[in-house]
Design a protein around this motif. Structure first.
Motif, PDB file in Angstrom:
ATOM      1  N   ILE A 135       0.778  -1.193  -0.030  1.00 54.29           N
ATOM      2  CA  ILE A 135       0.140  -0.238  -0.067  1.00 54.29           C
ATOM      3  C   ILE A 135       1.170   1.193  -0.148  1.00 54.29           C
ATOM      4  CG2 ILE A 135      -1.537   1.311   1.325  1.00 54.29           C
ATOM      5  CD1 ILE A 135      -2.989  -1.260   2.374  1.00 54.29           C
ATOM      6  N   THR A 136       1.862   1.135   0.690  1.00 63.36           N
ATOM      7  CA  THR A 136       2.912   2.397   1.000  1.00 63.36           C
ATOM      8  C   THR A 136       3.724   2.590  -0.352  1.00 63.36           C
ATOM      9  OG1 THR A 136       3.269   1.743   3.275  1.00 63.36           O
ATOM     10  CG2 THR A 136       4.907   3.288   2.079  1.00 63.36           C
ATOM     11  N   ILE A 137       3.911   1.590  -1.213  1.00 65.35           N
ATOM     12  CA  ILE A 137       4.649   1.974  -2.637  1.00 65.35           C
ATOM     13  C   ILE A 137       3.690   2.028  -3.720  1.00 65.35           C
ATOM     14  CG2 ILE A 137       6.851   0.763  -1.695  1.00 65.35           C
ATOM     15  CD1 ILE A 137       6.160  -1.720  -3.211  1.00 65.35           C
ATOM     16  N   SER A 138       2.516   1.560  -3.456  1.00 67.39           N
ATOM     17  CA  SER A 138       1.595   1.567  -4.733  1.00 67.39           C
ATOM     18  C   SER A 138       1.536   2.910  -5.394  1.00 67.39           C
ATOM     19  CB  SER A 138       0.303   1.199  -4.030  1.00 67.39           C
ATOM     20  OG  SER A 138      -0.306   2.080  -3.207  1.00 67.39           O
ATOM     21  N   PRO A 139       1.297   3.896  -4.717  1.00 67.47           N
ATOM     22  CA  PRO A 139       1.632   5.313  -5.436  1.00 67.47           C
ATOM     23  C   PRO A 139       2.450   5.557  -6.455  1.00 67.47           C
ATOM     24  CG  PRO A 139       0.813   5.693  -3.404  1.00 67.47           C
ATOM     25  CD  PRO A 139       1.481   4.373  -3.167  1.00 67.47           C
ATOM     26  N   TYR A 140       3.659   4.985  -6.157  1.00 67.41           N
ATOM     27  CA  TYR A 140       4.855   5.094  -6.877  1.00 67.41           C
ATOM     28  C   TYR A 140       5.207   3.772  -7.979  1.00 67.41           C
ATOM     29  CZ  TYR A 140       5.884   7.873  -2.734  1.00 67.41           C
ATOM     30  OH  TYR A 140       5.631   8.957  -1.892  1.00 67.41           O
ATOM     31  N   MET A 141       4.489   2.946  -7.854  1.00 68.00           N
ATOM     32  CA  MET A 141       4.558   1.668  -8.789  1.00 68.00           C
ATOM     33  C   MET A 141       2.986   0.713  -8.956  1.00 68.00           C
ATOM     34  SD  MET A 141       7.531  -0.815  -6.743  1.00 68.00           S
ATOM     35  CE  MET A 141       7.086  -1.990  -7.701  1.00 68.00           C
ATOM     36  N   GLY A 142       2.375   1.606  -8.845  1.00 62.47           N
ATOM     37  CA  GLY A 142       0.853   0.764  -8.686  1.00 62.47           C
ATOM     38  C   GLY A 142       0.617  -0.154  -9.985  1.00 62.47           C
ATOM     39  N   HIS A 143       1.021   0.191 -11.130  1.00 60.87           N
ATOM     40  CA  HIS A 143       0.599  -0.368 -12.128  1.00 60.87           C
ATOM     41  C   HIS A 143       1.401  -1.539 -12.339  1.00 60.87           C
ATOM     42  CE1 HIS A 143      -2.145   2.308 -14.048  1.00 60.87           C
ATOM     43  NE2 HIS A 143      -1.323   3.442 -13.717  1.00 60.87           N
ATOM     44  N   THR A 144       2.861  -1.449 -11.779  1.00 59.70           N
ATOM     45  CA  THR A 144       3.616  -2.640 -11.654  1.00 59.70           C
ATOM     46  C   THR A 144       3.316  -3.839 -10.934  1.00 59.70           C
ATOM     47  OG1 THR A 144       5.577  -1.280 -12.306  1.00 59.70           O
ATOM     48  CG2 THR A 144       5.954  -3.657 -11.471  1.00 59.70           C
ATOM     49  N   LEU A 145       2.581  -3.248  -9.550  1.00 64.62           N
ATOM     50  CA  LEU A 145       2.255  -4.303  -8.659  1.00 64.62           C
ATOM     51  C   LEU A 145       0.945  -4.777  -9.298  1.00 64.62           C
ATOM     52  CD1 LEU A 145       2.435  -2.171  -5.468  1.00 64.62           C
ATOM     53  CD2 LEU A 145       3.971  -4.072  -6.210  1.00 64.62           C
ATOM     54  N   VAL A 146      -0.062  -4.187 -10.048  1.00 59.90           N
ATOM     55  CA  VAL A 146      -1.175  -4.723 -10.583  1.00 59.90           C
ATOM     56  C   VAL A 146      -0.803  -5.694 -11.517  1.00 59.90           C
ATOM     57  CG1 VAL A 146      -3.268  -4.275 -12.306  1.00 59.90           C
ATOM     58  CG2 VAL A 146      -2.753  -2.792 -10.441  1.00 59.90           C
ATOM     59  N   GLU A 147       0.467  -5.683 -12.237  1.00 61.96           N
ATOM     60  CA  GLU A 147       0.962  -6.745 -13.343  1.00 61.96           C
ATOM     61  C   GLU A 147       1.250  -7.904 -12.702  1.00 61.96           C
ATOM     62  OE1 GLU A 147       4.342  -7.188 -16.447  1.00 61.96           O
ATOM     63  OE2 GLU A 147       4.053  -5.250 -15.535  1.00 61.96           O
TER      64      GLU A 147
END
Length: 941
Positions: free
Chosen positions: A606-618
């Motif tokens: 949750i903390t890093i999602s604003p910076y690499m949210g699309h990567t995490l979704v993938e």
């Protein structure tokens, strides 16, 4: 003596009685000789006769005790013996002087002293000095007993009246001899040796005297026999316990006997006295209980064997309970007895094992102002109990930490290891953890660096316990813990070391960082690396692997979460995770059965999602079972867990515009589960679980994400089919959660933005309604009756809350205006943004202003301007005010200009706001004729 009246008596018993009669007759003959003066050595003969008579009576008692009660009772024998003595000798009185016997005379019973009858022996021989003193040897009066056989069996006394007292029966006192008494003190001598002649009063010429050993030995034997008799009498008295006075006097007499000679303590124990005494600890009279405790203390004092006997008989919990007695003497006696017992290591273990025993002693220790004596003795007892490590642990658990701290710092290596082990196990209060940290941190730091594996391991566990209390972070940093933990984590291999304490080191470091200390400049290595350096961050992230123990992974993630608060560290963390396998590891940890690891991982995501949210979704969509497993619907009987709540929040925080994730959730039919969970929480309330509010926030956030991709037909159909407008409108007011209100307003804003595109003039022909997705009645928020579309004056077409997401038809305007009065700025801004959709260029602004004026919208907006100064909120407020000034006519301009605070607010914004705020303030000031209209500014919301 009529011995023939006794029938069916055993032969040996008859012989004893005949011997008794002969002895009595012999004594009678001696008395007659005394009267005639014909006895040359009466003193000696009389003493011999009396001794023989005593032996005969003793033999008689032993014999009688063996006779079955069915043939002849002890009482009958007793009555015969007493009758004999009463007839022949009870009233006889001998005045024995040095070498002569005075005239025998009958003593009148009524002439005896009235205060307290003098002690007399079995033969009723009264010595003159004894009569003068009114007592014998200072011994307490004991009675109510007839034969010593009852001391081993109470059956022969079943018919004896308990009201009998000592003057009515014979006593167990050996015969008296004049030579036993000191002529000066009138007391029985311990050592028959004098320096002054008692007759002439002259001093002896020589001080070199020799003891009369024969006489001294005789006296001692006489005392021993009487002590043995007194012990038996006391035992019988305690067995009967017919009165409190009898019991009390028996115990006091035993104390006197035990004080005279150490061996008498052994005698008391040998006759089975201890069980009787223990029973009297529960006696109702406090004086008796106190006396029993004193006697027990006396019996075991400086006697290890006695303590061992006591250990087998007594229940220590009884003594512990007496510490709470309302009587101070009983409490003190209990403490003194317990103190003596605590000098035995065996009994130290028993005392420590009593539930609540050590806690009670600690309470007394700390009550010095109430009872200083008790406090002192309790402290001494606790000091003795320290000999056993288990007792030290119990003391620490009950608030007494000094013993543990002392032995941890000053004890032997084995004791330090054991104390450190206890410190790692026990649960201490927060204040206690701080106190311990201050006292033992330096020594624990030394221990973790020890070459002894066991020493190091226990010290690590103790530091984990201490560091879990956040105020201890600074103490541990000053003790040099951080660098040692970092070296343990990064420099030691995992498999090539005899001991692997990486998990404990990481946990300690995580605890310290979570304490809120300033960590940017903390040095973690001898090479000068700081906590926020790339060296630390790269090592931490590359240690995150599935092969790493779960506990270690949890601590590593906790450390990263703390370091992510630094913008510099966050950039490095995101970069390393994005470009490494760590992102896959983190996503895989979500499915880990280890609950704590899953929760910690999602927090970091949750903390890093604003910076690499699309990567995490993938990564998430490529993981088996995801993303649908992030939404788990609770039941009526199960509580919402932290992982359920934080998983929903994670889905809500991922980029809302990511169509891949939204379609994946749609394909896994997640929306019905979300709506069902929302409905359940609304029915049961958020108070049913501490995580209910967080779970509801996540669920609403998941619904909002679908409103961000309404351009996708499937998303549009989803929002219509489940009537999202009605869902968000209801959530807007039927909740006390600020975040839910904010999210609901955002959802309504997104839906309302599509209204102008969806609102079309009504068609004359009916069209078939495509029913592909249907919402179960239990989950539906819309009415079952179909509404006939009407033309919306704002959107210029056929509108409804379900099909075109019209806020006016959904009656959401009033609820959004109510949110403008909210104290939370984020809620106010979200509601204001939703209302702004009714004034954009795509709608009929004139009619919208007219409609909004009817519900006093402009006054609500002016109140927002007065209450809040946030730039984003002011920009939206100024924009709405400008729309009302442009489209509302003179009336609205007049109403706005009458607000006395608005001009000052506009001037302040004109001077101090950002560029957009200044432009908006300037334009409104021109509308109000507060500035010259030189040029027009073009801007849009």
């Amino acid at each position: 003596m009529e011995l023939q009246t006794i029938e069916n008596a055993p032969a040996n018993a008859m012989e004893v009685l005949q011997s008794l009669a002969k002895s009595i007759n012999l004594a009678k003959d001696l008395v007659k000789k005394c009267e005639k003066g014909s006895c040359s050595d009466l003193d000696t003969e009389l003493k011999i006769t009396m001794t023989q008579l005593g032996e005969v009576i003793k033999c008689m008692g032993e014999c009688l005790s063996s006779i079955p009660s069915s043939t002849f009772t002890g009482q009958e024998y007793a009555e015969v013996a007493v009758q004999c003595l009463s007839k022949e000798m009870v009233n006889a009185y001998f005045d024995v002087t040095h070498n002569q016997v005075s005239e025998t005379k009958e003593q009148e019973p009524q002439k005896l002293p009235k205060e307290e009858p003098p002690e007399s022996d079995l033969y009723s021989i009264s010595v003159e000095v004894s009569m003068d003193n009114g007592k014998l040897l200072g011994m307490p009066r004991l009675g109510d007993f007839l034969t010593d056989t009852s001391l081993s069996s109470q059956s022969s006394y079943q018919n004896v009246s308990r009201s009998m007292t000592l003057p009515k029966v014979a006593q167990y006192i050996e015969p008296l001899y004049e030579t036993f008494f000191c002529p000066l003190t009138k007391e029985v001598m311990d050592d028959p040796r004098k320096l002054v002649c008692p007759t002439t009063g002259q001093k002896l010429s020589s001080r070199r005297l020799s003891t009369n050993l024969a006489l001294k030995t005789t006296i001692e034997e006489w005392k021993d026999r009487n002590d043995a008799a007194r012990i038996k009498v006391a035992r019988a008295a305690l067995s009967l316990a017919s009165s409190e006075r009898m019991v009390f006097e028996a115990i006091k007499d035993l104390q006197s006997v035990c004080r005279r000679k150490e061996y008498n303590k052994v005698q008391v124990c040998n006759v089975g006295m201890l069980p009787l005494l223990v029973n009297f600890l529960g006696y109702k009279d406090g004086g008796v209980r106190c006396a029993v405790l004193d006697l027990l203390h006396q019996l075991v004092e400086e006697d290890d064997d006695g303590k061992e006997i006591i250990a087998k008989i007594i229940d220590i919990s009884i003594i512990i309970k007496l510490l709470s007695s309302s009587l101070q003497p009983v409490r003190h006696a209990s403490l003194l007895f317990l103190l003596e017992l605590s000098r035995s290591q065996l009994l130290c273990e028993k005392i420590g094992s009593v539930t609540g025993g050590i806690l009670m002693l600690i309470k007394i220790k700390y009550s010095r102002s109430v009872d200083a004596f008790a406090s002192e003795k309790a402290e001494e007892i606790l000091k003795n109990l320290e000999r056993l490590p288990d007792n030290i642990k119990c003391m620490a658990e009950n608030g007494l930490l000094e013993p543990l701290i002392y032995h941890l710092n000053e004890g032997s290596e084995d004791m330090q290891i054991e104390m450190a082990s206890y410190l790692g196990e026990i649960v201490l209060g927060h204040d206690s953890k701080t106190y311990v940290a201050e006292r033992v941190a330096p020594n624990l730091v030394r221990m973790v660096q020890s070459d002894n594996t066991l020493t190091s391991r226990t010290a690590f566990k103790a530091l984990v316990q201490i560091s879990s209390h956040h105020p201890n972070g600074k103490i541990l940093v000053e003790a040099g813990v951080v660098q040692i933990m970092a070296e343990e984590m990064f420099n030691r291999g995992i498999y090539n070391e005899p001991m692997n304490s990486k998990g404990e080191a990481a946990a300690i470091l995580a605890n310290i960082l979570e304490s809120g200390i300033e960590y940017e400049n903390l040095q973690v290595s001898t090479q000068g690396h700081k906590m926020t350096s790339d060296y630390v961050l790269y090592n931490l992230i590359y240690m995150l692997k599935n092969a790493t123990p779960d506990e270690l992974n949890v601590s590593l993630i906790r450390i990263l979460l703390c370091l992510s608060n630094s913008p510099k560290s966050m950039a490095t963390i995101v970069s390393v995770i994005k470009d490494s396998e760590a992102s896959y590891s983190l996503i895989s940890f979500i499915n880990n059965p280890h609950e704590e690891l899953g929760v910690a991982t999602i927090k970091l995501l949750i903390t890093i999602s604003p910076y690499m949210g699309h990567t995490l979704v993938e990564r998430l969509c490529k993981t088996r079972g995801q993303p649908e497993n992030l939404i788990q619907c609770p039941t009526e009987t199960t509580l919402i867990t932290q992982k359920q709540a934080i998983s929903a929040k994670f889905l809500a925080k991922l980029p809302h515009q990511n169509l891949t994730l939204n379609l994946a959730l749609l394909g896994k039919n997640v929306v019905p589960t979300v709506l069902q969970s929302i409905n359940l929480i609304q029915r049961s309330g958020t108070r049913t679980s501490r995580y209910a509010s967080a779970f509801l926030e996540g669920l609403v956030g998941v619904l909002v994400r679908f409103t961000s991709t309404l351009y996708e037909p499937q998303m549009l159909f989803l929002a219509r089919n489940y009537n999202f407008t009605a869902v968000f409108t209801e959530l807007l007011m039927n909740t006390s959660c600020d975040e839910v209100q904010r999210l609901s307003a955002i959802g309504l804003e997104n839906l309302s933005s599509e209204s102008t595109n969806l609102s079309k003039p009504p068609e004359i022909k009916k069209t078939k309604f495509l029913k592909v997705l249907t919402l179960p009645k239990s989950l539906s928020f819309s009415s079952s009756k179909k509404k006939i579309p009407s033309v919306c004056p704002v959107h210029r077409g056929a509108c409804s809350s379900q099909n075109t997401f019209c806020l006016i038809d959904a009656k959401a305007v009033g609820r959004l205006l109510a949110c403008l009065e909210h104290e939370n700025v984020e809620v106010v801004e979200a509601a204001l943004s939703a209302l702004c959709t009714l004034l954009d260029d795509k709608v009929d602004v004139d009619k919208s202003v007219s409609m909004l004026s009817e519900v006093n919208t402009i006054q609500h907006v002016l109140n927002v301007v007065k209450e809040h100064r946030e730039e984003g909120l002011r920009q939206k407020s100024f924009w709405m005010i400008d729309r009302f000034l442009m489209k509302g006519g003179d009336k609205h301009a007049s109403d706005i200009s009458q607000d006395r605070l608005l001009p000052a607010t506009l001037v302040s914004a004109f001077h101090h706001g950002d560029i957009n705020t200044r432009q908006m303030a300037e334009k409104i000031l021109r509308h109000l004729n507060k500035m010259p209209n030189i040029y027009a500014s073009n801007y849009t919301m």
